[in-house]
Design a protein around this motif. Sequence first.
Motif, PDB file in Angstrom:
ATOM      1  N   ALA A   1      27.581  35.412  54.909  1.00  0.00           N
ATOM      2  CA  ALA A   1      28.470  35.337  53.854  1.00  0.00           C
ATOM      3  C   ALA A   1      29.873  35.083  54.398  1.00  0.00           C
ATOM      4  O   ALA A   1      30.384  35.583  54.820  1.00  0.00           O
ATOM      5  CB  ALA A   1      28.214  36.478  52.986  1.00  0.00           C
ATOM      6  N   VAL A   2      30.159  33.687  54.190  1.00  0.00           N
ATOM      7  CA  VAL A   2      31.485  33.477  54.392  1.00  0.00           C
ATOM      8  C   VAL A   2      32.703  33.733  53.494  1.00  0.00           C
ATOM      9  O   VAL A   2      33.695  33.992  53.580  1.00  0.00           O
ATOM     10  CB  VAL A   2      31.523  31.844  54.819  1.00  0.00           C
ATOM     11  CG1 VAL A   2      32.940  31.221  55.382  1.00  0.00           C
ATOM     12  CG2 VAL A   2      30.503  31.744  55.951  1.00  0.00           C
ATOM     13  N   THR A   3      31.951  33.372  52.045  1.00  0.00           N
ATOM     14  CA  THR A   3      32.890  33.547  50.810  1.00  0.00           C
ATOM     15  C   THR A   3      32.161  34.091  49.827  1.00  0.00           C
ATOM     16  O   THR A   3      30.920  33.813  49.642  1.00  0.00           O
ATOM     17  CB  THR A   3      33.716  32.198  50.476  1.00  0.00           C
ATOM     18  OG1 THR A   3      32.791  31.349  49.965  1.00  0.00           O
ATOM     19  CG2 THR A   3      34.707  31.928  51.415  1.00  0.00           C
ATOM     20  N   VAL A   4      32.514  34.870  49.085  1.00  0.00           N
ATOM     21  CA  VAL A   4      32.162  35.391  47.949  1.00  0.00           C
ATOM     22  C   VAL A   4      33.252  35.249  46.672  1.00  0.00           C
ATOM     23  O   VAL A   4      34.083  35.760  46.736  1.00  0.00           O
ATOM     24  CB  VAL A   4      31.619  37.042  47.985  1.00  0.00           C
ATOM     25  CG1 VAL A   4      31.055  37.642  46.752  1.00  0.00           C
ATOM     26  CG2 VAL A   4      30.777  37.216  49.237  1.00  0.00           C
ATOM     27  N   GLU A   5      32.402  34.609  45.747  1.00  0.00           N
ATOM     28  CA  GLU A   5      33.191  34.276  44.464  1.00  0.00           C
ATOM     29  C   GLU A   5      32.325  34.742  43.290  1.00  0.00           C
ATOM     30  O   GLU A   5      30.924  35.085  43.357  1.00  0.00           O
ATOM     31  CB  GLU A   5      33.219  32.835  44.298  1.00  0.00           C
ATOM     32  CG  GLU A   5      34.358  32.446  45.256  1.00  0.00           C
ATOM     33  CD  GLU A   5      34.222  30.767  45.440  1.00  0.00           C
ATOM     34  OE1 GLU A   5      35.160  30.198  44.812  1.00  0.00           O
ATOM     35  OE2 GLU A   5      33.440  30.381  45.882  1.00  0.00           O
ATOM     36  N   THR A   6      32.780  34.918  42.172  1.00  0.00           N
ATOM     37  CA  THR A   6      31.960  35.291  41.088  1.00  0.00           C
ATOM     38  C   THR A   6      30.974  34.170  40.827  1.00  0.00           C
ATOM     39  O   THR A   6      31.078  32.934  40.677  1.00  0.00           O
ATOM     40  CB  THR A   6      32.827  35.200  39.693  1.00  0.00           C
ATOM     41  OG1 THR A   6      33.965  36.328  39.740  1.00  0.00           O
ATOM     42  CG2 THR A   6      31.852  35.639  38.255  1.00  0.00           C
ATOM     43  N   GLY A   7      29.488  34.857  40.940  1.00  0.00           N
ATOM     44  CA  GLY A   7      28.453  33.795  40.667  1.00  0.00           C
ATOM     45  C   GLY A   7      27.812  33.242  41.992  1.00  0.00           C
ATOM     46  O   GLY A   7      26.736  32.721  41.808  1.00  0.00           O
TER      47      GLY A   7
ATOM     48  N   THR B   1      28.894  31.588  49.617  1.00  0.00           N
ATOM     49  CA  THR B   1      28.837  30.541  50.364  1.00  0.00           C
ATOM     50  C   THR B   1      28.383  31.080  51.749  1.00  0.00           C
ATOM     51  O   THR B   1      29.203  31.846  52.280  1.00  0.00           O
ATOM     52  CB  THR B   1      30.346  29.996  50.530  1.00  0.00           C
ATOM     53  OG1 THR B   1      30.615  29.712  49.094  1.00  0.00           O
ATOM     54  CG2 THR B   1      30.195  28.665  50.978  1.00  0.00           C
ATOM     55  N   THR B   2      27.630  30.341  52.443  1.00  0.00           N
ATOM     56  CA  THR B   2      27.113  30.590  53.642  1.00  0.00           C
ATOM     57  C   THR B   2      27.236  29.185  54.514  1.00  0.00           C
ATOM     58  O   THR B   2      27.214  28.342  53.862  1.00  0.00           O
ATOM     59  CB  THR B   2      25.486  31.157  53.753  1.00  0.00           C
ATOM     60  OG1 THR B   2      24.790  30.044  53.686  1.00  0.00           O
ATOM     61  CG2 THR B   2      25.371  31.910  52.780  1.00  0.00           C
ATOM     62  N   PRO B   3      27.215  29.215  55.888  1.00  0.00           N
ATOM     63  CA  PRO B   3      27.116  28.066  56.622  1.00  0.00           C
ATOM     64  C   PRO B   3      25.670  27.135  56.360  1.00  0.00           C
ATOM     65  O   PRO B   3      25.728  26.131  56.783  1.00  0.00           O
ATOM     66  CB  PRO B   3      27.141  28.562  58.026  1.00  0.00           C
ATOM     67  CG  PRO B   3      27.773  29.840  58.075  1.00  0.00           C
ATOM     68  CD  PRO B   3      27.331  30.458  56.924  1.00  0.00           C
ATOM     69  N   ARG B   4      24.712  27.801  55.742  1.00  0.00           N
ATOM     70  CA  ARG B   4      23.500  27.228  55.363  1.00  0.00           C
ATOM     71  C   ARG B   4      23.189  26.976  53.749  1.00  0.00           C
ATOM     72  O   ARG B   4      22.301  26.526  53.415  1.00  0.00           O
ATOM     73  CB  ARG B   4      22.182  28.121  55.895  1.00  0.00           C
ATOM     74  CG  ARG B   4      22.209  27.998  57.488  1.00  0.00           C
ATOM     75  CD  ARG B   4      21.666  29.285  58.112  1.00  0.00           C
ATOM     76  NE  ARG B   4      20.217  29.299  57.732  1.00  0.00           N
ATOM     77  CZ  ARG B   4      19.490  30.316  57.918  1.00  0.00           C
ATOM     78  NH1 ARG B   4      20.013  31.188  58.335  1.00  0.00           N
ATOM     79  NH2 ARG B   4      18.148  30.190  57.549  1.00  0.00           N
ATOM     80  N   GLY B   5      24.247  26.894  53.124  1.00  0.00           N
ATOM     81  CA  GLY B   5      24.186  26.632  51.881  1.00  0.00           C
ATOM     82  C   GLY B   5      24.702  27.343  50.749  1.00  0.00           C
ATOM     83  O   GLY B   5      25.132  28.645  51.184  1.00  0.00           O
ATOM     84  N   THR B   6      24.672  27.150  49.583  1.00  0.00           N
ATOM     85  CA  THR B   6      25.559  28.074  48.696  1.00  0.00           C
ATOM     86  C   THR B   6      24.262  28.686  47.697  1.00  0.00           C
ATOM     87  O   THR B   6      23.354  28.081  47.215  1.00  0.00           O
ATOM     88  CB  THR B   6      26.364  27.445  47.747  1.00  0.00           C
ATOM     89  OG1 THR B   6      27.454  26.718  48.485  1.00  0.00           O
ATOM     90  CG2 THR B   6      27.061  28.356  46.589  1.00  0.00           C
ATOM     91  N   LEU B   7      24.318  30.399  47.484  1.00  0.00           N
ATOM     92  CA  LEU B   7      23.416  30.946  46.819  1.00  0.00           C
ATOM     93  C   LEU B   7      24.199  31.314  45.449  1.00  0.00           C
ATOM     94  O   LEU B   7      25.512  31.504  45.503  1.00  0.00           O
ATOM     95  CB  LEU B   7      23.090  32.260  47.601  1.00  0.00           C
ATOM     96  CG  LEU B   7      22.636  31.943  48.940  1.00  0.00           C
ATOM     97  CD1 LEU B   7      22.256  33.365  49.734  1.00  0.00           C
ATOM     98  CD2 LEU B   7      21.262  31.381  49.048  1.00  0.00           C
TER      99      LEU B   7
END
Length: 377
Positions: free
Chosen positions: A169-175, A178-184
């Motif tokens: 997990a590179v960044t965590v925002e509400t909802g 972001t990871t180097p392999r896509g956004t969850l």
Amino acid sequence: MEHHYDCLVVGAGIVGLGHALAAQRAGLKVAVLDRDTRAAGASVRNFGFVTVTGQQEGITWRRARRSREIWAEIAGPAGIAIHHRGLLVCARRPEAMAVLEEFQATTMGDGCRLLRGRDLHDEAEGLRHDLVGALHSPHELRVESRYAVAQLTAWLAAEGVTFLPRMAAVTVETGRVTTPRGTLHAPHIVVCPGTDLASLFPDVIARRNITLCKLHMMRIADPGFAFSAAVMSDLGLVRYLGYAGSPSLPTLRARLEAEQGPWLADGIHLIAVQGADGSLVVGDSHHYADTPDPFQPREVDDRILAELSATLAVDAPEVIERWVGVYPSGPDVAFTEAPLPGVRLSMVTSGTGASTAFAIGEETIADLTGDAPPEHV
Ligand SMILES: Cc1cc2nc3c(=O)[nH]c(=O)nc-3n(C[C@H](O)[C@H](O)[C@H](O)COP(=O)(O)OP(=O)(O)OC[C@H]3O[C@@H](n4cnc5c(N)ncnc54)[C@H](O)[C@@H]3O)c2cc1C
């Protein structure tokens, strides 16, 4: 890869798994991501000792009781072997026995028994005959973490939890995460980063004054006897916060300072537990630093082994494995914070995660979903 879930958990250690279990039980579609391919940190390096007696009075003790219940519920379905039920806190000195007597008279001593002489040696093989006595607590469980965490992960996966290994997990925002392999995406996100104090919400972590604690651990060859409960000794009474209210504690501490100063300086206390093959996991020490050194000086191990030999009849312990473990440490036993709406940062900042993570997971998930707090709160 599916990108939308009800709940995302960052970190597949026991704290992350505790949250994943609670979320899955709440009916949420859950994914757990970890930068590693499997949990390899504190959660698999520990004793697997689910400790109730000795935990700090109040919420930590109640969390430990609840987490112990959950371990007992899931062990069968998840195929996790329970190697010990109970704890023997052995008193090498009369001052330690006085602390145990005082503890037993408190509410937290409910169900605990004081043992002396023949009763003590009937309870467990392998104890030294010069012990003054012991407190037996029936509340504890012990699992072999190096297998149990993997078994719990596999069982959760079979129950429908998605595991996303090698995904940082590179960044965590509400909802979203972001990871180097896509956004969850998920409305509920729980970050359980263990010893990573730098990547996610470092300001929150810094404000909490978190540092790291390094522990020495060893595995000892089968001593030739079997014991059914985890074993501790006098040194544990001055470390575990649950004994803090005992009027005799200062007297015990003074005697330990006079007789075992180097042990106290290394933060040593004895925990010895046994596995299915008869080998013992024995530790540990506590050295604090923002970046702990990776080394395992022999004199610290020797002090731990000396305490083992003073408690159990193992005069020449044969060390068959050594390792160090690290956990985050701070003024709070544990904390959960909401750095953003829909996001929680959950860290156990003491050596109690195997004993409390399941209960903390229930609390966090109830808080995120707006459900009533669990009964133990
Ligand atoms: C030697 C030792 C003995 C102990 N004995 C006991 C015991 O007997 N009983 C007890 O109750 N407690 C014990 N503890 C404490 C307990 O092990 C810890 O409290 C617990 O394991 C912490 O779990 P965790 O999930 O927070 O951390 P970890 O097990 O360290 O897991 C954190 C995970 O998060 C991942 N991660 C971090 N950041 C990211 C990111 N940005 N993206 C993706 N993944 C990320 C890491 O890769 C890691 O897998 C002991 C600890 C040690 C070290």
